[in-house]
Each structure stands twice: as structure tokens, then as C-alpha cells.
Design an enzyme around this catalytic site. Structure first.
Site, PDB file in Angstrom:
ATOM      1  N   ASP A  69     -38.090  98.102 101.104  1.00 43.61           N
ATOM      2  CA  ASP A  69     -37.819  99.185 101.800  1.00 43.61           C
ATOM      3  C   ASP A  69     -36.520  99.455 102.163  1.00 43.61           C
ATOM      4  O   ASP A  69     -35.563  98.690 102.342  1.00 43.61           O
ATOM      5  CB  ASP A  69     -38.856  99.190 102.949  1.00 43.61           C
ATOM      6  CG  ASP A  69     -39.540 100.488 103.184  1.00 43.61           C
ATOM      7  OD1 ASP A  69     -40.649 100.641 102.812  1.00 43.61           O
ATOM      8  OD2 ASP A  69     -38.790 101.509 103.656  1.00 43.61           O
ATOM      9  N   ASP A 118     -43.110 108.428  98.127  1.00 49.07           N
ATOM     10  CA  ASP A 118     -43.074 109.431  98.660  1.00 49.07           C
ATOM     11  C   ASP A 118     -43.179 110.332  97.451  1.00 49.07           C
ATOM     12  O   ASP A 118     -42.462 110.468  96.301  1.00 49.07           O
ATOM     13  CB  ASP A 118     -41.600 109.872  99.350  1.00 49.07           C
ATOM     14  CG  ASP A 118     -41.356 111.152 100.172  1.00 49.07           C
ATOM     15  OD1 ASP A 118     -42.040 112.220  99.581  1.00 49.07           O
ATOM     16  OD2 ASP A 118     -40.661 111.263 101.100  1.00 49.07           O
TER      17      ASP A 118
END
Length: 214
Positions: A69, A118
Site C-alpha cells: 500500500d 480506487d
């Protein structure tokens, strides 16, 4: 996954080098040495707070998992879950998914997961979507020949875009689920977002795609 900045997140990550690889560029080409075994390596790009990666690692001790991440606070929450689970087959990286070739050698990764990425719905942001062609080029390089991507999302627009993007790249769509939780698919490990959205009655989409033979 966007979260508020977590106080002490940087120190939390730095204080747990047994799970957080602080200089991943030095591990390029030798990840099996880092894990201390010759097990297959699966990575999750955009690991969020770690529910999926820790769940998979617990379920499959014969596979090594790396959660990736770009957000320090998010990764620090994932570290909480990893510490709680105390699993030997998991590592975490604070890096950008677009630069994976800096940290993994060609063909070093056996399988790649994209979960609830996203959607970047605006057309001008297309290049930021994790299933855009430049990301696919990166994934193809670090995966073996005919390597696979497993992708899940609740966002229909992103799913439709990804189906088209992967197909146009020449990937083979091995399986597609238009309503994962209503299907007979077994062994699903949920992410935080997946649990949240499915509890609201939203449909979860999933696909397994394979790169073409070189």
C-alpha cells in the site's frame, strides 16, 4: 482506501521490521531468501487494512504473501492485523504499485491480487486505475509467463473498464463473476470494503485473468 493520518504510523512500521520490509529494493530477486523458504509468492496491490492478506496467509501457510500500500497510515493498520495473527508467511511494503519492478525481479511473483481499487471515475484519471495498460505491463513483467491477476470490486464502472482493458491487452478472462456472493464460489476471503458493501446489499464483481503466452 482513504483514512485520516494516524499518529505514530511511521514509527509503528519502522519498529516492526520482521513484517515491514523497509528497504524492499534490496530484496529484489531474493524474496524467497527474505521469507526463508521456496514457497510461491502472492502479492496484493492496495492491501488496505489487511483483512484479505492476513486471511489468505492464515488459510494458505504454504504460500508467502506480500501486502502493498502507498498510504502509511493504512499500512500501519494492516500491520496491527499482522501482529495479531502472528503469521510467518506475510510481509508488508510501503511502496507505489506503479513501481513494482523496482522491488521484484522478472517472474518473481506467482499471482497478483487487486481488491477494491480506487475507481478513479473521471476520464482524465484513467491512467491512475490499477487495471490501466501501463500497470498491466508492470504486472506482466514481475509475474511468470501466463501469470494471473485476481480482481474484485463493488464498482460496476471499474469492473466493466477492467474487462475491456484486460481483453484489449490480450489477457484471457478465465472466469468472471457478476455477483460473487450469490455464486457457488468457495473459499472467498473478504476485505474490509467487501464486508461493508456486501452488508449494504451491493453486488461484488470478481474476475480471474491470465496474461498471454509470450
Amino acid at each position: 482506501m482513504r483514512v485520516r493520518k494516524r499518529k505514530g504510523a511511521e514509527e509503528h512500521l519502522e519498529n516492526n521490521p520482521q513484517y515491514v520490509v523497509l528497504k524492499p529494493e534490496e530484496a529484489k530477486g531474493r524474496w524467497q531468501d527474505v521469507f526463508g523458504n521456496e514457497q510461491p509468492i502472492h502479492i496484493e496491490v492496495g492491501s488496505g487494512k489487511g483483512s484479505f492478506i492476513t486471511g489468505m496467509a492464515a488459510k494458505n501457510p504454504h504460500i508467502n504473501y506480500i501486502g502493498i500500500d502507498i498510504q502509511r497510515s493504512v499500512l500501519s493498520y494492516a500491520l496491527d492485523k499482522v501482529l495479531e495473527s502472528d503469521l510467518p508467511n506475510i510481509k508488508l511494503l510501503l511502496v507505489d504499485g506503479s513501481s513494482l519492478t523496482n522491488y521484484f525481479a522478472d517472474g518473481e511473483i506467482d499471482l497478483l491480487y487487486l481488491n477494491f481499487s480506487d475507481p478513479w471515475p473521471k476520464t482524465r484519471h484513467e491512467k491512475r486505475r490499477l487495471t490501466y495498460k501501463t500497470f498491466l505491463e508492470t504486472y506482466e513483467q514481475i509475474l511468470p509467463e501466463e501469470g494471473q491477476i485476481h480482481f474484485k470490486t463493488d464498482n460496476r464502472g471499474l469492473f466493466e473498464y477492467s474487462l475491456a482493458s484486460l481483453s484489449q491487452y490480450g489477457m484471457v478472462l478465465n472466469q468472471v463473476w457478476l455477483d460473487l456472493h450469490a455464486s457457488d464460489y468457495e473459499g472467498n476471503v473478504m476485505t474490509e470494503y467487501e464486508r461493508k458493501f456486501s452488508n449494504k446489499g451491493q453486488v461484488i464483481y470478481r474476475l480471474e485473468a491470465q496474461f498471454p503466452k509470450k
